[in-house]
Design a protein around this motif. Sequence first.
Motif, PDB file in Angstrom:
ATOM      1  N   TYR A 165       0.985  -1.249  -0.009  1.00  0.00           N
ATOM      2  CA  TYR A 165      -0.145   0.022   0.236  1.00  0.00           C
ATOM      3  C   TYR A 165       0.706   1.196  -0.037  1.00  0.00           C
ATOM      4  O   TYR A 165       1.671   1.445   0.791  1.00  0.00           O
ATOM      5  CB  TYR A 165      -0.985   0.121   1.105  1.00  0.00           C
ATOM      6  CG  TYR A 165      -1.919  -1.109   1.047  1.00  0.00           C
ATOM      7  CD1 TYR A 165      -3.430  -0.685   0.545  1.00  0.00           C
ATOM      8  CD2 TYR A 165      -1.831  -2.367   1.296  1.00  0.00           C
ATOM      9  CE1 TYR A 165      -4.131  -1.524   0.446  1.00  0.00           C
ATOM     10  CE2 TYR A 165      -2.831  -3.124   1.272  1.00  0.00           C
ATOM     11  CZ  TYR A 165      -4.148  -2.934   0.628  1.00  0.00           C
ATOM     12  OH  TYR A 165      -5.184  -3.844   0.619  1.00  0.00           O
ATOM     13  N   GLN A 197      -1.187   3.757   8.218  1.00  0.00           N
ATOM     14  CA  GLN A 197      -1.996   2.853   7.373  1.00  0.00           C
ATOM     15  C   GLN A 197      -1.434   1.995   6.367  1.00  0.00           C
ATOM     16  O   GLN A 197      -1.675   0.762   6.056  1.00  0.00           O
ATOM     17  CB  GLN A 197      -3.106   3.706   6.839  1.00  0.00           C
ATOM     18  CG  GLN A 197      -4.368   4.069   7.800  1.00  0.00           C
ATOM     19  CD  GLN A 197      -5.068   2.905   8.211  1.00  0.00           C
ATOM     20  OE1 GLN A 197      -5.615   2.171   7.519  1.00  0.00           O
ATOM     21  NE2 GLN A 197      -5.304   2.741   9.430  1.00  0.00           N
ATOM     22  N   CYS A 256      -2.242  -2.011   6.789  1.00  0.00           N
ATOM     23  CA  CYS A 256      -2.982  -2.480   5.584  1.00  0.00           C
ATOM     24  C   CYS A 256      -1.844  -3.439   4.929  1.00  0.00           C
ATOM     25  O   CYS A 256      -2.371  -4.785   4.591  1.00  0.00           O
ATOM     26  CB  CYS A 256      -3.330  -1.535   4.379  1.00  0.00           C
ATOM     27  SG  CYS A 256      -4.597  -0.724   5.154  1.00  0.00           S
ATOM     28  N   THR A 257      -0.630  -3.199   4.653  1.00  0.00           N
ATOM     29  CA  THR A 257       0.285  -4.185   4.036  1.00  0.00           C
ATOM     30  C   THR A 257       0.607  -5.588   5.068  1.00  0.00           C
ATOM     31  O   THR A 257       0.576  -6.426   4.581  1.00  0.00           O
ATOM     32  CB  THR A 257       1.581  -3.474   3.761  1.00  0.00           C
ATOM     33  OG1 THR A 257       1.308  -2.458   2.924  1.00  0.00           O
ATOM     34  CG2 THR A 257       2.616  -4.340   3.269  1.00  0.00           C
ATOM     35  N   ARG A 291      -2.692  -7.703   5.208  1.00  0.00           N
ATOM     36  CA  ARG A 291      -2.741  -8.437   4.043  1.00  0.00           C
ATOM     37  C   ARG A 291      -1.750  -9.480   3.830  1.00  0.00           C
ATOM     38  O   ARG A 291      -1.809 -10.685   3.514  1.00  0.00           O
ATOM     39  CB  ARG A 291      -2.822  -7.441   2.901  1.00  0.00           C
ATOM     40  CG  ARG A 291      -3.135  -8.020   1.425  1.00  0.00           C
ATOM     41  CD  ARG A 291      -4.598  -8.411   1.356  1.00  0.00           C
ATOM     42  NE  ARG A 291      -4.623  -8.823  -0.117  1.00  0.00           N
ATOM     43  CZ  ARG A 291      -5.918  -9.625  -0.530  1.00  0.00           C
ATOM     44  NH1 ARG A 291      -6.765  -9.728   0.335  1.00  0.00           N
ATOM     45  NH2 ARG A 291      -5.788  -9.893  -1.610  1.00  0.00           N
ATOM     46  N   ARG A 340      -7.484  -7.981   5.159  1.00  0.00           N
ATOM     47  CA  ARG A 340      -7.382  -6.281   5.631  1.00  0.00           C
ATOM     48  C   ARG A 340      -8.179  -6.203   6.736  1.00  0.00           C
ATOM     49  O   ARG A 340      -7.726  -5.113   7.549  1.00  0.00           O
ATOM     50  CB  ARG A 340      -7.869  -5.680   4.493  1.00  0.00           C
ATOM     51  CG  ARG A 340      -6.691  -5.669   3.133  1.00  0.00           C
ATOM     52  CD  ARG A 340      -7.452  -4.457   2.174  1.00  0.00           C
ATOM     53  NE  ARG A 340      -8.639  -4.189   2.257  1.00  0.00           N
ATOM     54  CZ  ARG A 340      -9.715  -4.723   1.417  1.00  0.00           C
ATOM     55  NH1 ARG A 340      -9.358  -5.621   0.568  1.00  0.00           N
ATOM     56  NH2 ARG A 340     -10.847  -4.311   1.291  1.00  0.00           N
ATOM     57  N   THR A 341      -8.996  -6.973   7.312  1.00  0.00           N
ATOM     58  CA  THR A 341      -9.972  -6.606   8.556  1.00  0.00           C
ATOM     59  C   THR A 341      -9.146  -6.917   9.620  1.00  0.00           C
ATOM     60  O   THR A 341      -9.897  -6.893  10.923  1.00  0.00           O
ATOM     61  CB  THR A 341     -11.360  -7.170   8.321  1.00  0.00           C
ATOM     62  OG1 THR A 341     -11.327  -8.633   8.289  1.00  0.00           O
ATOM     63  CG2 THR A 341     -12.098  -6.642   7.069  1.00  0.00           C
ATOM     64  N   HIS A 383      -7.290  -1.195  12.457  1.00  0.00           N
ATOM     65  CA  HIS A 383      -7.661  -2.031  11.284  1.00  0.00           C
ATOM     66  C   HIS A 383      -7.285  -1.296  10.098  1.00  0.00           C
ATOM     67  O   HIS A 383      -7.226   0.104  10.066  1.00  0.00           O
ATOM     68  CB  HIS A 383      -8.981  -2.350  11.295  1.00  0.00           C
ATOM     69  CG  HIS A 383      -9.448  -3.318  12.553  1.00  0.00           C
ATOM     70  ND1 HIS A 383      -9.476  -4.499  12.271  1.00  0.00           N
ATOM     71  CD2 HIS A 383      -9.714  -2.950  13.775  1.00  0.00           C
ATOM     72  CE1 HIS A 383      -9.751  -5.033  13.584  1.00  0.00           C
ATOM     73  NE2 HIS A 383     -10.095  -3.975  14.351  1.00  0.00           N
ATOM     74  N   CYS A 384      -6.982  -1.820   8.907  1.00  0.00           N
ATOM     75  CA  CYS A 384      -7.004  -0.984   7.582  1.00  0.00           C
ATOM     76  C   CYS A 384      -8.183  -0.505   7.212  1.00  0.00           C
ATOM     77  O   CYS A 384      -9.326  -0.900   7.428  1.00  0.00           O
ATOM     78  CB  CYS A 384      -6.776  -2.139   6.581  1.00  0.00           C
ATOM     79  SG  CYS A 384      -6.220  -1.429   5.039  1.00  0.00           S
ATOM     80  N   SER A 385      -7.906   1.052   6.984  1.00  0.00           N
ATOM     81  CA  SER A 385      -9.173   1.576   6.482  1.00  0.00           C
ATOM     82  C   SER A 385      -9.347   1.638   5.020  1.00  0.00           C
ATOM     83  O   SER A 385     -10.291   2.368   4.576  1.00  0.00           O
ATOM     84  CB  SER A 385      -8.904   3.134   6.982  1.00  0.00           C
ATOM     85  OG  SER A 385      -7.973   3.811   6.160  1.00  0.00           O
TER      86      SER A 385
END
Length: 176
Positions: free
Chosen positions: A49, A142, A146-147, A150, A156-157, A173-175
Amino acid sequence: MRGGRALGALLPVLLLATGCGIRATDVVEAGEPATVEVAPAGQLGTLLYFVSSSSASRLLPVVRTADPQDYGKGKAWEDDRPAGAPATLALLFEGPNASERAAGLRSELPVGGVKAGVELSAQGVQVTLSIRVAGLSQAARQQLICTAARARTADRTEAVTVTGTDGVIGPEHCSV
């Protein structure tokens, strides 16, 4: 006067009922759904990301295809290259490549040489970094969250906690 109000109230209903002259048609077959090849067959890919240059905080996912032997090449990983999720974070800390930069992507994370450990626990993904994390911008946080989520779980959650040399971020949490 009352007739004018009644007509005014009925006019929108009448227009909706008539459909503005558009006739109904049957379903038109247009072939198979579109498919997109994200990572060419036979190549390994990882999702990173990066921040869009057109927006201060908009993250965009990028599929980076690479040979695992290339992870961290040319950086602080010469003798001890990571694999799996730590390799994904090593790629993230190397920043966008030339074509990604040309597409307007950038990173708000420090570049290169960051050692990362990634574990999955009952509380989610636990990331340990060899850098200070308390002063990272929200976009940089983020990018990491996120990275890492994943890379470790393909979800991603998943909650991610990042521990650096100066403190802890999360769990978040990833937004995206």
